[in-house]
Design an enzyme around this catalytic site. Structure first.
Site, short mmCIF file in Angstrom:
data_model
loop_
_atom_site.label_atom_id
_atom_site.label_comp_id
_atom_site.label_asym_id
_atom_site.label_seq_id
_atom_site.Cartn_x
_atom_site.Cartn_y
_atom_site.Cartn_z
N TRP A 130 31.67 9.11 -4.07
CA TRP A 130 30.27 9.48 -3.83
C TRP A 130 29.68 8.53 -2.78
O TRP A 130 29.87 7.31 -2.88
CB TRP A 130 29.50 9.38 -5.14
CG TRP A 130 28.04 9.72 -5.06
CD1 TRP A 130 27.47 10.77 -4.40
CD2 TRP A 130 26.96 9.00 -5.68
NE1 TRP A 130 26.10 10.75 -4.56
CE2 TRP A 130 25.77 9.68 -5.34
CE3 TRP A 130 26.88 7.86 -6.49
CZ2 TRP A 130 24.52 9.25 -5.79
CZ3 TRP A 130 25.64 7.43 -6.93
CH2 TRP A 130 24.47 8.13 -6.58
N ASP A 211 31.81 6.67 -14.12
CA ASP A 211 30.64 7.44 -13.67
C ASP A 211 30.78 8.84 -14.26
O ASP A 211 31.73 9.56 -13.97
CB ASP A 211 30.61 7.48 -12.14
CG ASP A 211 29.31 8.08 -11.61
OD1 ASP A 211 28.56 8.69 -12.41
OD2 ASP A 211 29.03 7.95 -10.41
N LYS A 246 22.12 16.82 -13.82
CA LYS A 246 22.77 18.11 -13.63
C LYS A 246 22.84 18.92 -14.92
O LYS A 246 22.43 20.07 -14.96
CB LYS A 246 24.19 17.90 -13.09
CG LYS A 246 24.26 17.68 -11.61
CD LYS A 246 23.90 16.29 -11.21
CE LYS A 246 23.98 16.11 -9.71
NZ LYS A 246 23.69 14.75 -9.29
C1 LMR Z 1 25.02 14.27 -4.90
O1 LMR Z 1 26.10 13.69 -4.86
O2 LMR Z 1 24.67 15.08 -4.04
C2 LMR Z 1 24.09 14.00 -6.04
O3 LMR Z 1 24.65 13.10 -6.91
C3 LMR Z 1 22.72 13.63 -5.63
C4 LMR Z 1 22.63 12.28 -5.00
O4 LMR Z 1 21.81 11.49 -5.46
O5 LMR Z 1 23.36 11.98 -4.05
#
Ligand code: LMR
Length: 398
Positions: A130, A211, A246
């Site tokens: 992420w 996570d 979510k």
């Molecule tokens: C994403 O990965 O798009 C979501 O988790 C929202 C974010 O805060 O980035």
């Protein structure tokens, strides 16, 4: 003061939404940020949450501060969800849970907590991960390193390389992992692969930080926590950052939790004292509303059943759009095989589209996709799927 200071770059994900909102193109499609959309393109409030909120408005008697760690009933509900109500961890009291402002808040509190006691540790993240993970742990002062995860050539996990790297992670370091619906790839470990990872964590003495932002978006609420059960059974120290953005649709209520699991209740109590100290100097205590609403759903059998159904509906809609995307591209004569998208879990598809194609789609078609090619499949609807498939087909042929 700001005259000589260069502006910071836009956020890789939320910055895209800002650009999307400004885009005047009526055909624009936002496949960037991980937010669920229904087939009308709206992000609905779940019916179970609406019902809980109505009840809350009628019964709430105060807006007084919550405890630093949040409402104790909320923590108990979260633990039931993470471990199952009959788990030994709950009975023994060896888990400490706080209500955090979203999953990001849980990661940051966990990062600050770990920095206090492991100042020299390195945090290991998957390649890719992420976009905000590195930022959060860097902001907490950690050095970051990567372990291999996704193999683009075969669209799966390069497990041998991952194992090789995890076996070499020094004791005391921290390894960040996605429990399910890996963000951004949508590719998860198999149960036997988790067994191996859990065994390595125990043998090598590094600390897993899980996570867990998409519980329910993979196979189901209970099924998706299988990896958590394995870490629990191993008796190792670990942390979990959960998000209810979510699965409860509570994005703007910033509702999540940080849980520390320790070998004994006494150790968990020590951990809790330091989590509270970390929170107090950060945001003092959490916002109440989202946690109260989610807590009501988790406590009320009828609302809980309704919630399970609503999560299943969201999961099924995303699966249907995966199929529509793959079939739509094939129907347009795209030679590249995109069938792997049907196998990925959760909200995202790591599409394999290059950064050049991603930029072309934004520039020419007002289709917004995160750099690296991550598509929010939940952003596809029956109204925009043809436009998106036409555009991707055109981009690939251009
Ligand atoms: C994403 O990965 O798009 C979501 O988790 C929202 C974010 O805060 O980035």
């Amino acid at each position: 003061m700001w005259k000589e200071i260069e502006a910071a770059p836009a956020d890789a994900i939320l910055g895209l939404t800002e650009a999307f909102k400004k885009d005047p193109n009526p055909a624009k499609v936002n496949l960037g940020v991980g937010v669920f959309k229904d087939d009308e393109g709206n992000t609905p409030i779940l019916n179970c949450i609406k019902a809980a909120e109505r009840k809350l408005v009628e019964t709430e008697t105060t807006k007084g501060y919550l405890p630093i760690s949040g409402n104790p009933a909320y923590a108990a509900n979260v633990q039931n969800l993470l471990f199952g109500p009959d788990s030994e961890v709950i009975a023994s009291g060896r888990a400490a849970t706080i209500h955090s402002p979203g999953g990001t808040g849980a990661l940051r509190v966990g990062a600050d907590l770990l920095k206090k006691f492991k100042p020299e540790a390195t945090v290991w993240v998957s390649t890719p991960t992420w976009a905000n993970h590195k930022g959060i742990f860097t902001a907490a002062g950690f050095a970051i390193n990567d372990y291999p995860y996704y193999r683009p050539a075969t669209k799966d996990v390069d497990f041998d390389a991952m194992v090789g790297a995890l076996e070499a992670v020094p004791a005391g370091d921290i390894v960040l992992m996605h429990v399910c619906c890996h963000n951004p790839t949508g590719v998860d470990l198999l149960p036997e692969q988790w067994d191996r990872v859990v065994a390595i964590a125990g043998e090598k003495g590094w600390t897993p930080f899980l996570d867990f932002a998409y519980q329910g978006f993979g196979a189901g609420i209970e099924e998706d926590r299988a990896a958590v059960d394995k870490f629990v059974a191993a008796g190792v120290d670990f942390l979990i950052a959960s998000s209810f953005s979510k699965n409860f649709g509570l994005y703007n209520e910033r509702t999540g939790a940080l849980t520390v699991v320790a070998p004994t209740a006494a150790e968990a109590a020590v951990a809790m004292s330091h989590i509270k100290a970390t929170v107090r100097v950060n945001y003092s205590n959490p916002p109440a509303h989202g946690g109260l609403a989610a807590g009501m759903v988790l406590e009320d059998a009828a609302l809980y059943d309704q919630w399970i159904g609503e999560v299943a509906d969201m999961r099924d809609r995303i699966k249907a759009m995966r199929v529509a995307l793959v079939d739509g591209l094939a129907a347009r004569g795209v030679e590249q095989d995109f069938s792997f998208i049907k196998e990925q879990n959760g909200m995202f598809s790591f599409s394999g589209l290059s950064n050049e194609i991603v930029a072309w789609l934004k520039e020419n078609k007002a289709i917004y996709i995160v750099g690296g090619g991550r598509i929010n499949v939940a952003g596809l609807t029956t109204a925009n799927i043809d436009y998106v498939c036409d555009s991707i087909a055109e981009a690939l042929k251009a």
